[in-house]
Structures are given as C-alpha cells and as structure tokens.
Design a protein around this motif. Structure first.
Motif, PDB file in Angstrom:
ATOM      1  N   PRO A 268     -66.068  -5.917 -11.169  1.00  0.00           N
ATOM      2  CA  PRO A 268     -66.960  -5.785 -10.441  1.00  0.00           C
ATOM      3  C   PRO A 268     -66.847  -6.089  -8.937  1.00  0.00           C
ATOM      4  N   ARG A 269     -65.871  -6.443  -8.494  1.00  0.00           N
ATOM      5  CA  ARG A 269     -65.331  -6.626  -7.170  1.00  0.00           C
ATOM      6  C   ARG A 269     -64.018  -6.521  -6.675  1.00  0.00           C
ATOM      7  N   TRP A 270     -63.489  -5.680  -5.844  1.00  0.00           N
ATOM      8  CA  TRP A 270     -62.201  -5.558  -5.648  1.00  0.00           C
ATOM      9  C   TRP A 270     -61.678  -6.152  -4.305  1.00  0.00           C
ATOM     10  N   ASP A 271     -62.505  -6.963  -3.724  1.00  0.00           N
ATOM     11  CA  ASP A 271     -61.889  -7.442  -2.469  1.00  0.00           C
ATOM     12  C   ASP A 271     -62.192  -8.985  -2.375  1.00  0.00           C
ATOM     13  N   ASP A 272     -61.550  -9.578  -1.346  1.00  0.00           N
ATOM     14  CA  ASP A 272     -62.051 -11.101  -1.366  1.00  0.00           C
ATOM     15  C   ASP A 272     -62.905 -11.404  -0.030  1.00  0.00           C
ATOM     16  N   GLY A 273     -63.229 -10.178   0.728  1.00  0.00           N
ATOM     17  CA  GLY A 273     -63.909 -10.446   1.857  1.00  0.00           C
ATOM     18  C   GLY A 273     -63.178 -10.853   3.212  1.00  0.00           C
ATOM     19  N   ARG A 274     -61.835 -10.997   3.220  1.00  0.00           N
ATOM     20  CA  ARG A 274     -60.845 -11.643   3.792  1.00  0.00           C
ATOM     21  C   ARG A 274     -59.762 -10.675   4.395  1.00  0.00           C
ATOM     22  N   GLU A 306     -56.717   3.401   2.741  1.00  0.00           N
ATOM     23  CA  GLU A 306     -57.610   3.689   3.778  1.00  0.00           C
ATOM     24  C   GLU A 306     -58.635   2.545   4.228  1.00  0.00           C
ATOM     25  N   ALA A 307     -58.917   1.637   3.122  1.00  0.00           N
ATOM     26  CA  ALA A 307     -59.666   0.311   3.627  1.00  0.00           C
ATOM     27  C   ALA A 307     -58.879  -0.541   4.389  1.00  0.00           C
ATOM     28  N   ALA A 308     -57.705  -0.684   4.067  1.00  0.00           N
ATOM     29  CA  ALA A 308     -56.830  -1.634   4.727  1.00  0.00           C
ATOM     30  C   ALA A 308     -56.684  -1.238   6.156  1.00  0.00           C
ATOM     31  N   VAL A 309     -56.450   0.027   6.464  1.00  0.00           N
ATOM     32  CA  VAL A 309     -56.194   0.745   7.624  1.00  0.00           C
ATOM     33  C   VAL A 309     -57.486   0.365   8.489  1.00  0.00           C
ATOM     34  N   ALA A 310     -58.474   0.745   7.831  1.00  0.00           N
ATOM     35  CA  ALA A 310     -59.756   0.621   8.743  1.00  0.00           C
ATOM     36  C   ALA A 310     -60.037  -0.879   9.264  1.00  0.00           C
ATOM     37  N   TYR A 311     -59.555  -1.782   8.295  1.00  0.00           N
ATOM     38  CA  TYR A 311     -59.847  -3.274   8.359  1.00  0.00           C
ATOM     39  C   TYR A 311     -58.930  -3.603   9.415  1.00  0.00           C
ATOM     40  N   VAL A 312     -57.532  -3.370   9.363  1.00  0.00           N
ATOM     41  CA  VAL A 312     -56.612  -3.855  10.385  1.00  0.00           C
ATOM     42  C   VAL A 312     -57.081  -3.366  11.817  1.00  0.00           C
ATOM     43  N   ARG A 313     -57.586  -1.949  11.847  1.00  0.00           N
ATOM     44  CA  ARG A 313     -57.881  -1.425  13.165  1.00  0.00           C
ATOM     45  C   ARG A 313     -59.152  -2.012  13.695  1.00  0.00           C
ATOM     46  N   SER A 314     -60.149  -2.418  12.679  1.00  0.00           N
ATOM     47  CA  SER A 314     -61.510  -2.798  13.340  1.00  0.00           C
ATOM     48  C   SER A 314     -61.507  -4.241  13.477  1.00  0.00           C
ATOM     49  N   GLY A 315     -60.668  -4.956  12.609  1.00  0.00           N
ATOM     50  CA  GLY A 315     -61.055  -6.495  12.349  1.00  0.00           C
ATOM     51  C   GLY A 315     -62.096  -6.924  11.543  1.00  0.00           C
ATOM     52  N   ASP A 316     -62.841  -5.742  10.950  1.00  0.00           N
ATOM     53  CA  ASP A 316     -64.101  -6.014  10.035  1.00  0.00           C
ATOM     54  C   ASP A 316     -63.735  -6.091   8.610  1.00  0.00           C
ATOM     55  N   ALA A 317     -63.991  -7.076   7.879  1.00  0.00           N
ATOM     56  CA  ALA A 317     -63.336  -7.246   6.762  1.00  0.00           C
ATOM     57  C   ALA A 317     -64.345  -6.459   5.860  1.00  0.00           C
ATOM     58  N   ARG A 318     -65.464  -6.079   6.325  1.00  0.00           N
ATOM     59  CA  ARG A 318     -66.399  -5.295   5.321  1.00  0.00           C
ATOM     60  C   ARG A 318     -65.897  -4.059   4.913  1.00  0.00           C
ATOM     61  N   ALA A 319     -64.935  -3.315   5.668  1.00  0.00           N
ATOM     62  CA  ALA A 319     -64.244  -2.378   5.299  1.00  0.00           C
ATOM     63  C   ALA A 319     -63.522  -2.255   4.169  1.00  0.00           C
ATOM     64  N   LYS A 325     -66.445   1.185  -3.550  1.00  0.00           N
ATOM     65  CA  LYS A 325     -67.571   1.881  -3.325  1.00  0.00           C
ATOM     66  C   LYS A 325     -67.698   3.363  -3.464  1.00  0.00           C
ATOM     67  N   ARG A 326     -66.438   3.724  -2.864  1.00  0.00           N
ATOM     68  CA  ARG A 326     -66.082   5.152  -2.950  1.00  0.00           C
ATOM     69  C   ARG A 326     -65.825   5.621  -4.077  1.00  0.00           C
ATOM     70  N   PHE A 327     -64.791   4.851  -4.832  1.00  0.00           N
ATOM     71  CA  PHE A 327     -64.192   5.115  -5.974  1.00  0.00           C
ATOM     72  C   PHE A 327     -65.322   5.333  -7.306  1.00  0.00           C
ATOM     73  N   MET A 328     -66.328   4.425  -7.327  1.00  0.00           N
ATOM     74  CA  MET A 328     -67.394   4.089  -8.308  1.00  0.00           C
ATOM     75  C   MET A 328     -68.342   5.319  -7.819  1.00  0.00           C
ATOM     76  N   ARG A 329     -68.616   5.820  -6.743  1.00  0.00           N
ATOM     77  CA  ARG A 329     -69.372   6.808  -6.339  1.00  0.00           C
ATOM     78  C   ARG A 329     -68.937   8.280  -6.866  1.00  0.00           C
ATOM     79  N   GLU A 330     -67.812   8.134  -6.831  1.00  0.00           N
ATOM     80  CA  GLU A 330     -67.182   9.532  -7.472  1.00  0.00           C
ATOM     81  C   GLU A 330     -66.767   9.444  -9.051  1.00  0.00           C
TER      82      GLU A 330
END
Length: 402
Positions: A268-274, A306-319, A325-330
């Motif tokens: 149901p969830r793939w990340d720890d939000g951190r 891609e999510a990890a790259v976005a997080y490292v570059r933005s610092g926003d863990a929501r990435a 979300k993208r996997f389940m959408r497809e």
C-alpha cells in the motif's frame, strides 16, 4: 563524471539489492549524475521462468545476445491433460538465464558510474532531517561497515529488510513461495520428453499447485521446471517431481535448485516519507495469476530512480511517492484483473479445466497476448471484449462446453 564519495562522505543514493529492479535503478540514477552505490550480496539466483516480453527488450535496451531462447508458442495444459497451444503471432517472448541476465544488468550499472559493493544489509536509520545511515557487513569476513546516503532504494526482494524497517504497511504483503529446478535440455530424440525449444508449457493442475501453476520453460541448453503455492503445507519439491514425470523430464540431469518467496500484491505504500523508496519484489510488483515479475521489477526500479533523483535535487521527500503513483496509474488495473482471475479460476481443477478451455478462444488469445507483449489492457477492440465477457459468463454458469 559522477562524484564518488569517500568513506566519511555521503552518497546521493544507496541501492540495496542488485536484482533487475536494483540494477536498473542504479543504472538510471547514475546516468542522471547521482553518486550511486549498489549494495548487493551476490550469488543468489531467484527461481524464475526467465520470460521477458518485447516491451521490456525495447524499453530497457536488452541485447539479443542475452536471449537464450525465443518462445513463439504457449501451451496451456489442464488437469485432464487438455492441451491448448496459443501461437505468439508476429513476435516472440524472450527467455533469459537469470544468473547471466542479472549480472549483465549490474555490470551495466557500473559502466554508467554506479559503484558496486558486496555486502549484507543489516540496519537503517532514517531520521527526519539529514542523511540516513545504513549498517552492513562483508558476506565473507563478516566485517561491519557503514554507509551514509541522501536517499535509499530498497530493492532487496520479497520480505525486504529495508521495507520492514522503514515503510509502514510492509508487513501486509501476500506471497507465493516458488521453487524450480534448472535441468539439462534433453536431446530431441529423447524417449518420452515432450519439449519444444520455442514453446513455454504452463500446467494448471491442483496436484502441481493448489493455487498457482507449474511451468516448463526453455532456456536453450537448459530448462526451468517449477511451481509455486501460498500453501505452506504443500510440498513444492514433490510437485516439481510430478511435473517432471508428466513432461517426460524425470531423467534429465538437474543442474541446480532454487526457491524463494514471490509477492503477489503491491504494497500500500512504497516510501517512508524521508529517504527510502521501494522497488521490485520489495514493493510487491509481481503480477498475480501469471507470476511475471522481471518487467515490473525493472519498471519499478526506473520509477524509483526517477523519484530518488527528484528528491535529491529538490530536497522534497514528497517526490518519493511518485514511484508508486506512476506505477499504479499505468498497471494497477492489470494487477486487479489478474488478481481476480487467479482468485476465481485457480480454486479447483473443475475451474482450471474451464479456464484452459476458454484459452482456445481466438479473441481471448489475441487480447491476452496484446496485453502481455505491450503491458496494457487493449481498449481499441470493444466488441472483442464484449464477446469475451459473454463467453466468460457462459463458462462461469456452466453453460459452455469444455
């Protein structure tokens, strides 16, 4: 050129696990310029039929040299030995040897700039602020070592230790335990052996699995003969022995045996939000009913990278949430449909017999392989879907002849 941290500095990304998901994630993230360490214990080969569809070959640039066989037909075999051959028209399904295939993916990740290190993951500390810390040990000496990272991808398989320590709901996974034997392919004139180097055989029999199926897949000079079940009291090794008898392979030389849990439902969830995001079996992305996992693992690895790259570059863990979300959408709808199919048709030999009978239908064959080869539900043929629905209802009500 990617920066390689010293022992005291911090990696942009540590990927735990070097199977198709982890190796793909390490490769993609390194190509994006992140400093990446791929932590893998080596030496473990997952029980797997090794089938990869054309979309995987295209999307992940898999060379022809890695294909040990080309399947151009799938044979469905019922409890009463009804055989339905489904030709793969205008294409093929590739077969790979996981021992060779997985290592090639790891080497490709290293060539892209990822640093490989052998190690057994033990513990992770993922604080709210600052980098996380991973504890691991050398698999030979047992010597401990520490890694620090801005982000982590847990691709360490079913019942992932990374997931168990960091991601809420990771204990809700559903599993089938799979077991197979790699055997030497018998000579074409071997008495009793019913094998074809371009055919995948799938056995739907309660004696081979009470809730899954048995398989005989060609691998060129070798073959994968296996089965799986969620029933812990069911003897998979005995079932594979029966399967080898049924296929005329009892006397073929056994090269190796492997077993492992296989997840059959996305977590149901793939990340720890951190810092952490999951991929592959750790995220539960093996398709129900079919048990197919290589394509979904590699796609999950790509999305996690891609999510990890976005997080490292933005610092926003929501990435990090974007991977699921993208996997389940497809693919969420495909997983739901396959889950319902497995729940219903695999419950008894009477239903398995009807299921194999349905596979004779040309509409079913065409739409099934369109979905498998291209990894999507085909919506452009509404009348074919309507015909299939009507036939399914007839089978469910016992109105159709088997």
């Amino acid at each position: 050129m990617n920066h390689v941290p010293t022992a005291e500095s911090v990696w942009d990304l540590v990927v735990v696990g070097g199977g198709p998901a982890g190796a793909t994630a390490a490769h993609d993230a390194a190509r994006q310029g992140l400093s990446v360490l791929l932590l893998d214990r080596d030496g473990r080969i997952k029980p797997c039929g090794g089938a990869i569809p054309p979309r995987l070959i295209r999307d992940f640039d898999i060379p022809e040299s890695l294909l040990v066989a080309h399947a151009r037909c799938a044979r469905m075999i019922s409890p009463a030995d009804q055989k339905v051959d489904i030709p793969i028209e205008n294409g093929f399904v590739g077969l790979v040897d996981r021992e060779v295939f997985d290592e090639w993916l790891r080497v490709r990740a290293a060539d892209a700039g990822a640093v490989r290190r052998r190690g057994l993951f033990r513990q992770i500390d993922s604080p709210e602020n600052g980098p996380c810390t991973l504890q691991a040990e050398d698999p030979e000496s047992g010597a401990p070592f520490t890694l620090r990272a801005r982000s982590v991808i847990g691709a360490d398989g079913a019942r992932s230790a990374v997931a168990q320590q960091t991601v809420r709901g990771a204990d809700r996974g559903k599993f089938v335990f799979a077991y197979h034997e790699i055997i030497q392919t018998p000579a074409p004139d071997s008495a009793g052996a019913d094998v074809d180097p371009s055919r995948c055989d799938v056995y739907y029999r309660g004696s081979l699995s009470p809730d899954f199926y048995g398989w005989v897949f060609p691998h060129g000079p070798t073959m994968s003969v296996g089965t799986g079940s969620a029933d812990k009291g069911f003897s998979l090794r005995s079932a594979v022995g029966r399967l080898r008898d049924a296929a005329g392979l009892a006397d073929a030389r056994t090269i190796r045996r492997e077993g492992a849990p296989i997840p059959l439902k996305p977590l149901p969830r793939w990340d720890d939000g951190r810092h952490v995001v999951l991929a592959g079996d750790a995220a539960g992305v093996v398709a129900p009913a079919s048990g197919e996992g290589i394509y979904y693992a590699m796609l999950g690895g790509r999305l996690a990278a891609e999510a990890a790259v976005a997080y490292v570059r933005s610092g926003d863990a929501r990435a990090l949430k974007q991977a699921r979300k993208r996997f389940m959408r497809e693919h969420g709808r495909v997983f739901w449909v396959l889950g319902v199919m497995q729940w219903f048709w695999y419950r008894s030999d009477r239903l398995r017999e009807r299921f194999v009978s349905i596979c004779r239908d040309k509409d079913v064959q065409q739409l099934t392989f369109d979905a498998y080869m291209n990894k999507r539900l085909v919506r452009r043929k509404p009348m074919a879907h309507l015909r299939i629905f009507a036939k399914d209802v007839a089978h469910l009500l016992g109105l159709a002849r088997v």
